[in-house]
Design an enzyme around this catalytic site. Structure first.
Site, mmCIF file in Angstrom:
data_model
loop_
_atom_site.group_PDB
_atom_site.id
_atom_site.type_symbol
_atom_site.label_atom_id
_atom_site.label_comp_id
_atom_site.label_asym_id
_atom_site.label_seq_id
_atom_site.Cartn_x
_atom_site.Cartn_y
_atom_site.Cartn_z
ATOM 1 N N PRO A 107 0.825 -1.222 0.000
ATOM 2 C CG PRO A 107 -0.951 -1.603 1.471
ATOM 3 C CD PRO A 107 0.352 -2.181 0.996
ATOM 4 C CB CYS A 108 1.560 3.415 -2.622
ATOM 5 S SG CYS A 108 0.032 3.533 -3.586
ATOM 6 C CD GLN A 109 -3.325 3.458 0.656
ATOM 7 O OE1 GLN A 109 -2.262 2.921 0.923
ATOM 8 N NE2 GLN A 109 -4.447 2.784 0.540
ATOM 9 C CG LEU A 111 5.644 5.984 0.294
ATOM 10 C CD1 LEU A 111 6.340 4.822 -0.397
ATOM 11 C CD2 LEU A 111 6.656 6.846 1.021
ATOM 12 C CG ASN A 156 4.952 1.779 -3.564
ATOM 13 O OD1 ASN A 156 4.331 2.809 -3.331
ATOM 14 N ND2 ASN A 156 5.074 0.798 -2.680
#
Length: 452
Positions: A107-109, A111, A156
């Site tokens: 999960p990239c939220q 960044l 990502n």
């Protein structure tokens, strides 16, 4: 009653069909999908010839969607829960012998630019280094150490290669160091997904890692070279949405009865998007009840305009009711934005679950065919989940489960299947050469024309 055939539009809902699929012998290299979400990356790898063995994600609605759309996988092979628990319980060690490739996108939220500025607005003391999601890559690496695949793929957001605040640290460097310690030669590249025919401007980091102890003679650099050989022309929103029912505000629903009409573009016809069906799924338009928003969409905004254009380029800046900064230094300009049919879309994001004001689709007949008889201002409205899914390259029969907001979250967080297909093809061809197999994996290459 006749059994449901391969052309049956509801077959994935039927237990008998799912049992038949799960009992079939499957060939292809084996893959495990970590942080799988709704299954976009798996769908692309499956199109490239891979056999997905196992998937895990923490979101229940996402794994429900994954199971429905991957009927060949037994229910228990799609795990809902924390990947730490999967690692600690040793579930992955049972798959290690048969796993060739591990794929996934932690999960990239934390960044992402949108995610970062949203949390900073709510908490001025927020820092990326203290956000647990910044280090989810460590769970990914712990999992691959158990699985010991020949090749790994990680996806990502662009923020992965940026410095974390003022710490002078980059998550990308921490990822590469971790993979090196795990025994992988790894490299990363920032991929402009629009260069591979995806109808949106979506920049994503791709990491290739090759196991130093595996009998594989390729390298991450060679894999990226092969991937870039597949670059193609861009696809527009008009080509992406060709054939879908054109809805007015508040129309549509979970299921619409009736086959899609109209001419299909090559993107829709050849990229695995259009599927014969008597139903259209997840095609529901928001009503946009605020009078000021409707006035913005119907009377002020033109395709390509955003909040700053309204404030500084028209006399109706009063309709933008938040601080957008100065003309020289604007901010949050995409909170209101009208799309352009003849351009790729901006990046499809999970924020669509909250509102679609940054993804206003202009009336097709007013702005493209220029037919005043058929134009309606009520068609100026935010993207539907199905339209967002089209732009993300999901097939029309890929059904999203959960609440309306869940659909958008799953779609925005997904790796586009088309990108998964391109990446999967590169890996499948490389691994096939290593095993002396000769058949090549077919892949979609658009030949875009202005008539699509």
């Amino acid at each position: 009653m006749e059994p449901c055939s391969d052309s049956c539009t509801i077959r994935k809902f039927l237990l008998t069909y799912r049992q038949e699929r799960q009992s079939e012998a499957r060939s292809g290299k084996k893959a495990v999908d970590l942080f799988a979400g709704a299954g976009g990356l798996s769908a692309g790898f499956k199109q490239a010839g891979f056999d997905i063995q196992f998937a895990v994600d923490k979101s229940e609605s996402a794994t429900d969607t994954y199971r429905l759309n991957h009927p060949e996988l037994p229910h228990e092979n799609v795990h809902t829960g924390d990947i730490n628990d999967v690692v600690e319980e040793g579930i992955l060690t049972e798959l290690a012998e048969d796993t060739d490739v591990v794929i996934g996108g932690p999960p990239c939220q934390a960044l992402s630019i949108a995610g970062y500025r949203s949390r900073l607005a709510n908490d001025e003391d927020y820092t990326l280094l203290e956000d647990s999601r910044t280090t989810l890559y460590q769970q990914y690496i712990a999992a691959i150490e158990q699985l010991n695949p020949e090749i790994i793929v990680m996806e990502n957001v662009e923020g992965m290669i940026c410095e974390v605040g003022d710490s002078e640290l980059k998550v990308s460097e921490m990822v590469l160091d971790g993979l090196d310690e795990a025994g992988y030669n790894a490299k990363l590249r920032l991929l402009d997904c629009s260069e591979f025919g995806l109808p949106q401007n979506r920049d994503r980091v791709i990491v290739f890692g090759v196991n130093r102890e595996a009998d594989v003679e390729t390298s991450p650099g060679a894999l990226f070279s092969a991937l870039y050989d597949n670059r193609t022309e861009e696809t527009t929103i008009r080509q992406a949405l060709a054939g879908l029912p054109r809805l007015e505000r508040g129309e549509g629903g979970k299921i619409m009865i009736g086959a899609n009409r109209g001419r299909r573009s090559e993107y829709v016809s050849c990229a695995g998007i259009s599927v014969p069906s008597h139903f259209t799924y997840n095609h529901r338009a928001r009503s946009h009840p605020k009078p000021k928003d409707r006035k913005l969409f119907d009377e002020v905004m033109e395709p390509g305009m955003d909040s700053a254009d309204v404030v500084y380029g028209t006399d109706r800046g009063d309709l933008i009711d938040y601080d957008i900064g100065t003309e020289d230094n604007p901010r949050f300009t995409d909170k209101y934005r009208m799309l352009d049919w003849e351009e790729p879309s901006p990046t499809i994001v999970a924020h669509l679950q909250k509102d679609a004001n940054g993804f206003i689709l202009p009336d097709y007949h007013r702005y493209y065919t220029h037919s005043s008889k058929e134009s309606k201002p009520e068609r100026n409205r935010g993207l539907t989940p199905r339209e967002a899914a089209r732009i993300q390259s999901f097939p029309d029969d890929f059904i999203f489960l959960g609440a309306f907001t869940d659909w958008f979250q799953q779609i925005g967080n997904a790796v586009p299947p088309l990108i998964g297909q391109f990446v999967g093809k590169v890996l499948a061809d490389e691994l096939r050469q290593e095993s002396s197999e000769t058949a090549e994996t077919p892949i979609y290459r658009p030949r875009i024309s202005t008539d699509d």
